[in-house]
Design a protein around this motif. Structure first.
Motif, PDB file in Angstrom:
ATOM      1  N   PRO A  14       5.079 -11.544 -17.258  1.00 58.42           N
ATOM      2  CA  PRO A  14       5.949 -11.957 -18.365  1.00 58.42           C
ATOM      3  C   PRO A  14       5.383 -11.463 -19.692  1.00 58.42           C
ATOM      4  N   ARG A  15       6.270 -11.330 -20.649  1.00 62.16           N
ATOM      5  CA  ARG A  15       5.847 -10.792 -21.946  1.00 62.16           C
ATOM      6  C   ARG A  15       4.735 -11.596 -22.609  1.00 62.16           C
ATOM      7  N   VAL A  16       4.840 -12.930 -22.514  1.00 61.11           N
ATOM      8  CA  VAL A  16       3.765 -13.747 -23.110  1.00 61.11           C
ATOM      9  C   VAL A  16       2.414 -13.309 -22.620  1.00 61.11           C
ATOM     10  N   ARG A  17       2.352 -13.078 -21.334  1.00 62.46           N
ATOM     11  CA  ARG A  17       1.040 -12.731 -20.780  1.00 62.46           C
ATOM     12  C   ARG A  17       0.588 -11.368 -21.273  1.00 62.46           C
TER      13      ARG A  17
END
Lengths: 174, 174
Positions: free
Chosen positions: A18-21
DNA sequence: CAGTTTGTTCAATTTAAATTGAACAAACTT
DNA sequence: AAGTTTGTTCAATTTAAATTGAACAAACTG
């Protein structure tokens, strides 16, 4: 279950992060650079920090697109610093890694290993320079000798103050 | 060759530095590297620190065997950090430099310019990551969302603690 | 047993940063 | 004026550090 072939085919691509990661990987990568660690070391930590479960070296390698050589040296550094730990998952042969979340520990270890060592080196080298001055006294004009002596004394004083200061700093972070 | 001066022939080699001075140049050069400054910047400071009188850029260049380009950028950095100052000698056109001996000042400036700025950057980037998590909530499983949220909260908490800690640190070094 | 997979090490390569050196402008000198 | 000297900037080069990838050993599997 010894990693059943049906469930997790060995060669399969893992689903993308995911983008957050990805963003946190980047944040820690840059932070590492700022602290003069290899970027990849920070990235590995950033990856593990938001990982729902421990990750193996090959997984890390794929997720970050870095070679297994880098993963090996990077994880070694992080283990040494106490930023990550190995976990022994079930019957697995592979090493799995997880982030140490108690960042207080990290600061402590980093302090001991980096700051303290550097302070000791600086102290030793300063002593060497002072010795050289003594050796060289005859070759220097009295004026220059006096000036250098005074300035080295200043440095030594500062170094001593820094040393006294360290236990206080230690109390604050421990 | 117009090289006039009876007293200080322009092209003449300066007498070689005493060993103590060379050693201190080296000590500060290494220290600079450890703090991720260019080695040459540390060397310039080390040279000036034991100089009996202010030195001009060409003198520095010759004494350390570094190009005048490097001297120019190096002195600029040191001036910015407040580690050295310019002195205006007699009628001279050249700039002369001397080391600021009050190292306490240096630590302060360095702290403001480096540490504080970095802390602010870190704060901003962490906020960005948290925003991304919010954006991405729909695409994440509830479990993963909760986990990431909790871990980012930890980081934010740490970051806040570090921020509170800063004024204390400031008092100690100021 | 031969064949996989994991992980380490290290020489070769790539990448990033520091340094040089040449071009230039500014401030003088003769 | 033309010629020096100083100092800055920036493109080209050099240097140092990180990264890769291949060779290898160890621990397993069929």
């Amino acid at each position: 279950m010894a990693i059943a072939a049906q469930e997790i085919p060995e060669g399969a691509k893992l689903k993308p992060l995911p983008r957050v990661r990805l963003e946190l990987v980047d944040v820690f990568g840059r932070m590492a650079q700022a602290l003069s660690f290899p970027r990849s070391v920070g990235e590995i930590y950033g990856l593990l920090y938001l990982a729902p479960k421990p990750m193996s070296a090959p997984e890390i390698s794929e997720a970050l697109s870095i070679s297994k050589g880098s993963v090996s040296t990077g994880t070694r550094q992080l283990l040494t610093l106490g930023f990550i730990r190995k976990v022994w998952l079930q019957e697995e042969r592979k090493d799995y890694f997880e982030a140490v979340l108690e960042l207080g520990n990290m600061v402590r270890t980093a302090y001991d290993q980096i700051f303290k060592v550097r302070a000791q080196n600086a102290e030793r080298r300063l002593t060497d320079v002072t010795d050289t001055l003594a050796d060289e006294k005859a070759e220097l004009s009295p004026g220059e000798y006096a000036l250098i002596k005074e300035r080295l004394a200043r440095l030594t004083k500062l170094q001593k103050r820094a040393k006294q200061f360290m236990p206080l700093l230690e109390r604050l972070i421990k």
